[in-house]
Enzyme design. Sequence first.
Site, mmCIF file in Angstrom:
data_model
loop_
_atom_site.group_PDB
_atom_site.id
_atom_site.type_symbol
_atom_site.label_atom_id
_atom_site.label_comp_id
_atom_site.label_asym_id
_atom_site.label_seq_id
_atom_site.Cartn_x
_atom_site.Cartn_y
_atom_site.Cartn_z
ATOM 1 N N ALA A 61 -1.714 6.798 -1.271
ATOM 2 C CA ALA A 61 -0.530 6.085 -1.773
ATOM 3 C C ALA A 61 0.617 6.144 -0.767
ATOM 4 O O ALA A 61 0.765 7.120 -0.042
ATOM 5 C CB ALA A 61 -0.097 6.710 -3.095
ATOM 6 N N GLY A 102 -6.118 7.942 -2.115
ATOM 7 C CA GLY A 102 -6.572 6.556 -2.194
ATOM 8 C C GLY A 102 -7.314 6.121 -0.940
ATOM 9 O O GLY A 102 -8.189 5.250 -0.999
ATOM 10 N N GLU A 105 -10.770 7.223 -1.466
ATOM 11 C CA GLU A 105 -11.372 6.371 -2.510
ATOM 12 C C GLU A 105 -11.769 5.014 -1.933
ATOM 13 O O GLU A 105 -12.791 4.438 -2.290
ATOM 14 C CB GLU A 105 -10.401 6.205 -3.676
ATOM 15 C CG GLU A 105 -10.190 7.521 -4.428
ATOM 16 C CD GLU A 105 -9.290 7.374 -5.632
ATOM 17 O OE1 GLU A 105 -8.092 7.079 -5.431
ATOM 18 O OE2 GLU A 105 -9.776 7.531 -6.761
ATOM 19 N N GLU A 125 -4.704 14.493 -5.212
ATOM 20 C CA GLU A 125 -3.871 14.002 -6.324
ATOM 21 C C GLU A 125 -3.471 15.105 -7.296
ATOM 22 O O GLU A 125 -2.376 15.080 -7.871
ATOM 23 C CB GLU A 125 -4.617 12.898 -7.092
ATOM 24 C CG GLU A 125 -4.718 11.567 -6.375
ATOM 25 C CD GLU A 125 -5.830 11.482 -5.339
ATOM 26 O OE1 GLU A 125 -6.454 12.526 -5.030
ATOM 27 O OE2 GLU A 125 -6.084 10.376 -4.838
#
Length: 678
Positions: A61, A102, A105, A125
């Site tokens: 992020a 992210g 991911e 996270e």
Amino acid sequence: MSALLEIHGAIAVIRIDNPPVNGLGLSTRSAINEHLQESLNRQDVSAIVLTGTAKAFSGGADIKEFGTEKTFASPNLPSVLEAIENAKKPVIAAINGVCMGGGLELALACHYRIASSGCQIALPEVKLGLLPGAGGTQRLPRLLDMSTCIDMISNGSIYLSENLRQSALFDGFIDDAGSLLSSAIELANAKSSIYPIPKTSLRPVLELNHSALFEEARTVLRKKSAFLPAPINCIDVLEAATQYTFDEGIKKEREAFQTLLNGAESKALRHIFVAERAVGKIDGVNADTPTRTIKQVAVIGAGTMGAGIAMNFASAGMPVQILDADSECLARGLQRIRQNYEASVAKGRLTQEQCDRYCALIHGVQEYEEIRNADLVIEAVFEQMSVKERVFKSLDRVMKPGAILASNTSTLDLDQIARYTSRPQDVIGLHFFSPANAMELLEIVRGKSTAPEVLASCANLSKKIKKTAVVAGVCDGFIGNRMLAQYTKQASFLLEEGCTPQQVDLAMENFGFAMGPFRVSDLAGNDISWAIRKARRISKPNEIYSDLGDLLCEQGRFGQKTQAGWYDYQVGDRTAQPSTAVANMIRDYAQKNGFKQRLISDQEIVERLVFALANEGRKILKDGIAARSSDIDIVYLKGYGFPKHRGGPMFYAELVGWEYVDAAIDAFSKGHRGSTWK
Ligand code: NAD
């Protein structure tokens, strides 16, 4: 555009390009999406490589968009990942440098992954009270063993790519980061004709029977992160990956993510994340502000604080001189330093070689002339203005021009101290907390005349000695202790109304403090606050205090060190035992003063104490003593054990609402010792 598109033969290369760590902000996500669509539409492209510019694949992020609408605006991360996974041409992640959150991911949703050594692989996270919300918890266990998944997701541990090279996470691995792109293009060419394209989501979870492992992890996490739901939720969704289909697992992950995102704990941790980055910004100081070189440090006073302060610099490899007026105190101080370092060796935290090296950097002296060339001198002598006056006049006389003259005073007027010198611009407060070698917080006190370059130099230095520095203005107690005074006052007023020390402590411990106010006071020594109250009774005769703390000290109950304080202690045992003597003392005192006794709820205890902090914090902000509300939270989080999951006293007040806080304060101000809320 926050991503670039290049064509290498039949291979499209999409480079994520959003410095410093290629955060997946809105414009980056849009650019990846657009380049992906273009690559899929082009007839001359048969496969796609996704990589990052500079030193990162992607750090996840984008913190610049943190908390803004952009974070979840379309195209959101899950939809970009879906587009990649469903692409009709193979997408190869070429992982370079940082690949976190992210970013990982994103790589997991690609059809193949190739990495170089030295990459940092993580799903951190949980450190923000969240869990990976874009499929990470469901895709990772399809590529990595469950123990590693548990550690990576519920602890947020960072793994080096070379330690995962044998796993199914990577389809290619190279040692030399310089040839990553060419190897990725080679892999892309090799895979471009292999159909069907493999999807991580279609793979089975590697290990299915793991209920014992999950239970074991839950037991550890319940202890370690008692007040935080996220770590346990991480385990729950990982377990879901073993019990449900991929799509069902994703649904569970998303629900858990949303719940955490809206929960108070994650809000608090995200607030701290932002606050930690804001605290270093100092009014009037910027990147162009010159700084002074600090190589040699001197400390005046070899007492509790002076010795601890000196250790900070020695541990950072800087030579330190300690000057004390009393040769016995000096010898004792030097001995205490060695003992502290030796204790760290015994605990395995330091090697003997480090201990010897640090001790060799510390020199005791008795004459001011010997410290004249120090770049920074920190005074930590008795807390009396007359003593400070003598010291600063001597420093002004001997110190070389440009030396920074700092005081560790807790309560005295720094501007007054600066006036004892002919160079008030060089005078600053460096308020260390006890034990000074261990506590992370440092209040940097900015006097009326303190020069910006002196502030900037001390802020830089704080990083070198691994402290979190918060700038405060001049007032009695600065930020931390000024607020603490209100907190401890309310704690003793609660005793006057019928609470026991253990009831107050337990309520605060259930709120999240490691120790309630009375256990803390017994640990620190009740005589310290007694001495402060004695001085304040002279300087501020109208201030209202409970006499209970004084009565306690008059009985010699100084705390753990005398085996008696607010609690009783057995020799060699720090367990706090409720004390009948203290209960009787409180009862007699209340009776004598005619204080009405009542049952007080834990909620009221917490609100009385926490709102006392927040209320004083608000005044501190209004007086311009702190630059921002979040700085006050940092002081309390780093220096006073305020529970992290509550985000700090100011954040807590904002979360429950200042209206609610004010209504509570209004009610308190009509009750016992109500005038102290005015
Ligand atoms: P201390 O009594 O343990 O040590 C003070 C030392 O200063 C003694 O060794 C003494 O011999 C020496 N000294 C006194 N006058 C001197 C002089 N004129 N020249 C040279 N040396 C002199 O005190 P401490 O607890 O270390 O506190 C020192 C300062 O730090 C005070 O200003 C105090 O308010 C502040 N402080 C203390 C704490 C704490 O928890 N103890 C925390 C933060 C700040």
